[in-house]
Design a protein around this motif. Structure first.
Motif, PDB file in Angstrom:
ATOM      1  N   GLY A 147      43.584  31.307  -5.236  1.00 28.94           N
ATOM      2  CA  GLY A 147      45.017  31.558  -5.168  1.00 28.94           C
ATOM      3  C   GLY A 147      45.337  32.866  -4.482  1.00 28.94           C
ATOM      4  N   PHE A 148      44.547  33.911  -4.757  1.00 28.19           N
ATOM      5  CA  PHE A 148      44.841  35.209  -4.149  1.00 28.19           C
ATOM      6  C   PHE A 148      44.484  35.246  -2.678  1.00 28.19           C
ATOM      7  CE2 PHE A 148      40.882  35.538  -6.688  1.00 28.19           C
ATOM      8  CZ  PHE A 148      39.947  35.711  -5.677  1.00 28.19           C
ATOM      9  N   GLY A 149      43.747  34.228  -2.192  1.00 24.11           N
ATOM     10  CA  GLY A 149      43.470  34.130  -0.768  1.00 24.11           C
ATOM     11  C   GLY A 149      44.604  33.478   0.005  1.00 24.11           C
ATOM     12  N   ARG A 150      45.620  33.002  -0.715  1.00 26.05           N
ATOM     13  CA  ARG A 150      46.790  32.382  -0.088  1.00 26.05           C
ATOM     14  C   ARG A 150      47.998  33.314  -0.202  1.00 26.05           C
ATOM     15  NH1 ARG A 150      45.331  27.015   1.120  1.00 26.05           N
ATOM     16  NH2 ARG A 150      43.095  26.857   0.658  1.00 26.05           N
ATOM     17  N   ARG A 151      49.005  33.059   0.612  1.00 30.82           N
ATOM     18  CA  ARG A 151      50.128  33.988   0.701  1.00 30.82           C
ATOM     19  C   ARG A 151      50.983  34.031  -0.564  1.00 30.82           C
ATOM     20  NH1 ARG A 151      51.157  36.103   5.732  1.00 30.82           N
ATOM     21  NH2 ARG A 151      50.036  35.124   7.470  1.00 30.82           N
ATOM     22  N   GLU A 152      51.185  32.888  -1.198  1.00 33.50           N
ATOM     23  CA  GLU A 152      52.049  32.916  -2.391  1.00 33.50           C
ATOM     24  C   GLU A 152      51.649  31.831  -3.375  1.00 33.50           C
ATOM     25  OE1 GLU A 152      56.759  33.348  -3.685  1.00 33.50           O
ATOM     26  OE2 GLU A 152      56.228  32.971  -1.587  1.00 33.50           O
ATOM     27  N   VAL A 153      50.757  32.199  -4.258  1.00 24.63           N
ATOM     28  CA  VAL A 153      50.410  31.379  -5.416  1.00 24.63           C
ATOM     29  C   VAL A 153      50.649  32.281  -6.620  1.00 24.63           C
ATOM     30  CG1 VAL A 153      48.598  30.130  -6.635  1.00 24.63           C
ATOM     31  CG2 VAL A 153      48.724  30.022  -4.141  1.00 24.63           C
ATOM     32  N   ARG A 154      51.729  32.033  -7.337  1.00 28.21           N
ATOM     33  CA  ARG A 154      52.161  32.974  -8.378  1.00 28.21           C
ATOM     34  C   ARG A 154      52.444  32.246  -9.681  1.00 28.21           C
ATOM     35  NH1 ARG A 154      57.088  36.386  -6.252  1.00 28.21           N
ATOM     36  NH2 ARG A 154      56.961  37.022  -8.455  1.00 28.21           N
ATOM     37  N   SER A 155      51.776  32.711 -10.710  1.00 33.29           N
ATOM     38  CA  SER A 155      51.991  32.096 -12.030  1.00 33.29           C
ATOM     39  C   SER A 155      53.275  32.564 -12.688  1.00 33.29           C
ATOM     40  CB  SER A 155      50.806  32.427 -12.947  1.00 33.29           C
ATOM     41  OG  SER A 155      50.671  33.830 -13.087  1.00 33.29           O
ATOM     42  N   ASP A 156      53.872  33.639 -12.166  1.00 34.74           N
ATOM     43  CA  ASP A 156      55.099  34.159 -12.777  1.00 34.74           C
ATOM     44  C   ASP A 156      56.350  33.692 -12.048  1.00 34.74           C
ATOM     45  OD1 ASP A 156      54.641  35.563 -10.453  1.00 34.74           O
ATOM     46  OD2 ASP A 156      55.171  37.527 -11.292  1.00 34.74           O
ATOM     47  N   ALA A 157      56.185  32.794 -11.060  1.00 36.34           N
ATOM     48  CA  ALA A 157      57.319  32.314 -10.287  1.00 36.34           C
ATOM     49  C   ALA A 157      57.686  30.884 -10.698  1.00 36.34           C
ATOM     50  CB  ALA A 157      56.999  32.364  -8.795  1.00 36.34           C
ATOM     51  N   GLU A 158      58.831  30.443 -10.263  1.00 44.01           N
ATOM     52  CA  GLU A 158      59.282  29.084 -10.591  1.00 44.01           C
ATOM     53  C   GLU A 158      58.414  28.039  -9.901  1.00 44.01           C
ATOM     54  OE1 GLU A 158      63.354  26.353 -10.304  1.00 44.01           O
ATOM     55  OE2 GLU A 158      63.395  28.497  -9.847  1.00 44.01           O
ATOM     56  N   ILE A 159      57.990  28.349  -8.662  1.00 44.74           N
ATOM     57  CA  ILE A 159      57.102  27.452  -7.912  1.00 44.74           C
ATOM     58  C   ILE A 159      55.733  28.112  -7.824  1.00 44.74           C
ATOM     59  CG2 ILE A 159      56.707  26.273  -5.727  1.00 44.74           C
ATOM     60  CD1 ILE A 159      59.700  26.324  -5.246  1.00 44.74           C
ATOM     61  N   TYR A 160      54.730  27.446  -8.368  1.00 41.55           N
ATOM     62  CA  TYR A 160      53.384  28.042  -8.434  1.00 41.55           C
ATOM     63  C   TYR A 160      52.735  28.092  -7.058  1.00 41.55           C
ATOM     64  CZ  TYR A 160      48.468  28.543  -9.878  1.00 41.55           C
ATOM     65  OH  TYR A 160      47.170  28.946 -10.029  1.00 41.55           O
ATOM     66  N   LEU A 161      52.576  26.951  -6.382  1.00 41.05           N
ATOM     67  CA  LEU A 161      51.935  26.881  -5.069  1.00 41.05           C
ATOM     68  C   LEU A 161      53.012  26.928  -3.994  1.00 41.05           C
ATOM     69  CD1 LEU A 161      49.316  24.089  -5.863  1.00 41.05           C
ATOM     70  CD2 LEU A 161      49.006  26.562  -5.992  1.00 41.05           C
ATOM     71  N   ALA A 162      53.575  28.101  -3.783  1.00 45.03           N
ATOM     72  CA  ALA A 162      54.738  28.233  -2.916  1.00 45.03           C
ATOM     73  C   ALA A 162      54.381  28.299  -1.436  1.00 45.03           C
ATOM     74  CB  ALA A 162      55.530  29.481  -3.312  1.00 45.03           C
ATOM     75  N   ASP A 163      53.320  29.024  -1.078  1.00 41.10           N
ATOM     76  CA  ASP A 163      52.921  29.164   0.320  1.00 41.10           C
ATOM     77  C   ASP A 163      51.400  29.189   0.368  1.00 41.10           C
ATOM     78  OD1 ASP A 163      52.408  29.810   2.940  1.00 41.10           O
ATOM     79  OD2 ASP A 163      53.752  31.534   3.038  1.00 41.10           O
ATOM     80  N   LEU A 164      50.801  28.111   0.851  1.00 44.82           N
ATOM     81  CA  LEU A 164      49.349  27.984   0.833  1.00 44.82           C
ATOM     82  C   LEU A 164      48.684  28.445   2.123  1.00 44.82           C
ATOM     83  CD1 LEU A 164      48.825  24.622  -1.074  1.00 44.82           C
ATOM     84  CD2 LEU A 164      48.912  26.965  -1.940  1.00 44.82           C
ATOM     85  N   SER A 165      49.430  29.044   3.031  1.00 46.52           N
ATOM     86  CA  SER A 165      48.782  29.618   4.212  1.00 46.52           C
ATOM     87  C   SER A 165      47.955  30.822   3.766  1.00 46.52           C
ATOM     88  CB  SER A 165      49.822  30.023   5.257  1.00 46.52           C
ATOM     89  OG  SER A 165      50.763  30.929   4.710  1.00 46.52           O
ATOM     90  N   TYR A 166      46.872  31.089   4.480  1.00 45.95           N
ATOM     91  CA  TYR A 166      45.959  32.157   4.075  1.00 45.95           C
ATOM     92  C   TYR A 166      46.565  33.546   4.306  1.00 45.95           C
ATOM     93  CZ  TYR A 166      42.133  28.787   3.683  1.00 45.95           C
ATOM     94  OH  TYR A 166      41.328  27.735   3.320  1.00 45.95           O
ATOM     95  N   VAL A 167      46.147  34.493   3.487  1.00 42.43           N
ATOM     96  CA  VAL A 167      46.516  35.887   3.721  1.00 42.43           C
ATOM     97  C   VAL A 167      45.810  36.367   4.982  1.00 42.43           C
ATOM     98  CG1 VAL A 167      46.888  36.354   1.274  1.00 42.43           C
ATOM     99  CG2 VAL A 167      44.629  36.760   2.270  1.00 42.43           C
ATOM    100  N   THR A 168      46.330  37.422   5.562  1.00 44.36           N
ATOM    101  CA  THR A 168      45.720  37.973   6.773  1.00 44.36           C
ATOM    102  C   THR A 168      44.519  38.853   6.410  1.00 44.36           C
ATOM    103  OG1 THR A 168      47.226  39.873   6.718  1.00 44.36           O
ATOM    104  CG2 THR A 168      47.911  37.946   7.995  1.00 44.36           C
ATOM    105  N   GLY A 169      43.685  39.134   7.406  1.00 45.85           N
ATOM    106  CA  GLY A 169      42.545  40.008   7.209  1.00 45.85           C
ATOM    107  C   GLY A 169      41.401  39.325   6.495  1.00 45.85           C
ATOM    108  N   ALA A 170      40.447  40.138   6.058  1.00 52.97           N
ATOM    109  CA  ALA A 170      39.241  39.608   5.425  1.00 52.97           C
ATOM    110  C   ALA A 170      39.429  39.309   3.948  1.00 52.97           C
ATOM    111  CB  ALA A 170      38.094  40.596   5.601  1.00 52.97           C
ATOM    112  N   ARG A 171      40.560  39.668   3.377  1.00 48.85           N
ATOM    113  CA  ARG A 171      40.771  39.446   1.942  1.00 48.85           C
ATOM    114  C   ARG A 171      40.715  37.963   1.566  1.00 48.85           C
ATOM    115  NH1 ARG A 171      43.745  43.988   3.167  1.00 48.85           N
ATOM    116  NH2 ARG A 171      43.555  45.750   1.696  1.00 48.85           N
ATOM    117  N   ARG A 172      40.984  37.090   2.515  1.00 48.37           N
ATOM    118  CA  ARG A 172      40.915  35.657   2.226  1.00 48.37           C
ATOM    119  C   ARG A 172      39.496  35.227   1.836  1.00 48.37           C
ATOM    120  NH1 ARG A 172      42.037  32.170   7.500  1.00 48.37           N
ATOM    121  NH2 ARG A 172      43.783  33.618   7.704  1.00 48.37           N
TER     122      ARG A 172
END
Length: 381
Positions: free
Chosen positions: A239-264
């Protein structure tokens, strides 16, 4: 030159530990931090929401500093083998090409490619152990071998784990670029002791753990991924390798595109509340001392051993080919049985490696340690 740092470690005076190429002791400061961290894990309600993130970025920045990289180009991983498997996921090695490895190199930079070779249709070329210890010339000859299939990748250690032979990665990197080949460096026995600047060297991948020369715990490692490879698919999907996967938001899998850089490419379950801080402390200590000071001290110690054994029957690699901190002792007919165990009975710890004796001091060792080792070894021989 750096003075002995023995006072920062809990190494008793009667212990002569010359085996940091296997595991280094932890500094006392790191041990204290670990005990405090265990207490935090025992009371997780005391952790604020940003605690894990701060740990991640502290360790990432510490690792980046050691090789002059951007923190954004560093991923948090568990081991060198994990890092090489990540590279295997990113790269597509073409059929009818070759991958270069070293004879008797550690398994981590080798097995991934041996496993993939048959199905992918590429070949493994092994650079044989040079009799004179000149690994650099042997690797360069293999890279430029006339009539050989196109070279796709060199996946090699910059310091050979068993004999301490050092490879000139600058010369190798230049030769690989001329061939249009990629460069994966297992820098387990280099980072922190031997200077590396990825901005100048421009390798494709550099991987290193903390439990040996970086005075850290087992199970923490880092991979530098050049920006040109940061669009690949990670080994694990997190989840943290994607742009917006948040357990505290209304939509959990909001943006599944990868984060930039090597953090993915960060490993799953990276919230190692205990060992992540331990890893950061060791790397920060090594960076503060600096590679020039550390390597200068360790070279003085290994040179002292070599000089002390000069008149014996022990064969030692020429100084111009060996790393400053690892000394491989060769014996006619192989390593005598019981020799390493006998030294251990005297409180002197070294390692048997491929029928040789590997001696690897660190910053907590001093002249008394190496003189004691030379005297004991001569007596037993």
């Amino acid at each position: 030159m750096l003075d002995s740092q023995r006072g920062l470690f809990g190494v008793p005076r009667d212990i002569c530990y010359l085996n940091s190429a296997s595991y280094s002791p932890l500094p006392l400061r790191t041990q204290d931090a670990a005990r405090e961290a265990v207490g935090r894990k025992g009371a997780p309600w005391t952790l604020d929401a940003d605690f894990a993130g701060r740990q991640h970025e502290r360790a990432r920045s510490a690792a980046a500093r050691l090789i002059n990289a951007d923190a954004a180009d560093i991923a948090l991983i568990s081991s060198v083998s994990y890092g090489v498997a990540t590279v295997g996921r990113i790269l597509d090695i073409p059929a009818n090409t070759r991958v270069l490895v070293l004879e008797n190199d550690h398994s981590s930079p080798v097995l991934e490619w041996q496993t993939r070779a048959a199905s992918a249709g590429f070949s493994i070329e092994t650079v044989r152990h040079p009799l004179d210890g000149d690994w650099t010339s042997a690797v360069l000859a293999a890279i430029e071998r006339a009539g050989a299939p196109r070279l796709a990748l060199a996946s090699i250690s910059s310091v050979h784990w068993s004999d301490g032979g050092m490879i000139d990665v600058e010369k190798v990197a230049a030769a690989l670029k001329r061939q249009g080949a990629l460069f994966l460096i297992d820098a387990t026995h280099a980072v922190g002791v031997i200077a590396m600047d990825v901005r100048k060297l421009d390798p494709d991948f550099v991987i290193f753990p903390t439990y040996k020369w970086l005075l850290g715990p087992y199970g923490r490692a880092f991979i530098y991924v050049a920006k040109r490879h940061q669009h690949g698919i990670p080994l694990e999907q997190t989840g943290f390798g994607r742009r917006e996967v948040r357990s505290d938001a209304e939509i959990y899998l909001a943006d599944l595109s990868y984060v930039t850089g090597a953090r993915r490419f960060d490993m799953g379950e990276r919230d190692h509340f205990i060992s992540m801080e331990m890893a950061a402390i060791g790397m920060e200590m090594m960076a503060e001392w600096g590679t020039e000071a550390v390597s200068g001290r360790l070279k003085m110690l290994t040179d002292r051993i070599a000089e002390g054994l000069a008149a014996s029957k022990v064969r030692i690699m020429d100084a111009k080919f060996r790393a400053p901190h690892i000394l491989s002792l060769n014996f006619a007919g192989g390593l005598p049985g019981g020799l390493v165990e006998g030294l251990a009975e005297e409180g002197i710890y070294v390692a048997p490696r491929l029928a040789r004796m590997r001696v690897s001091p660190h910053v907590f060792n001093d002249e008394d340690d190496v003189d004691r080792f030379v005297t004991a070894l001569k007596k037993r021989l």
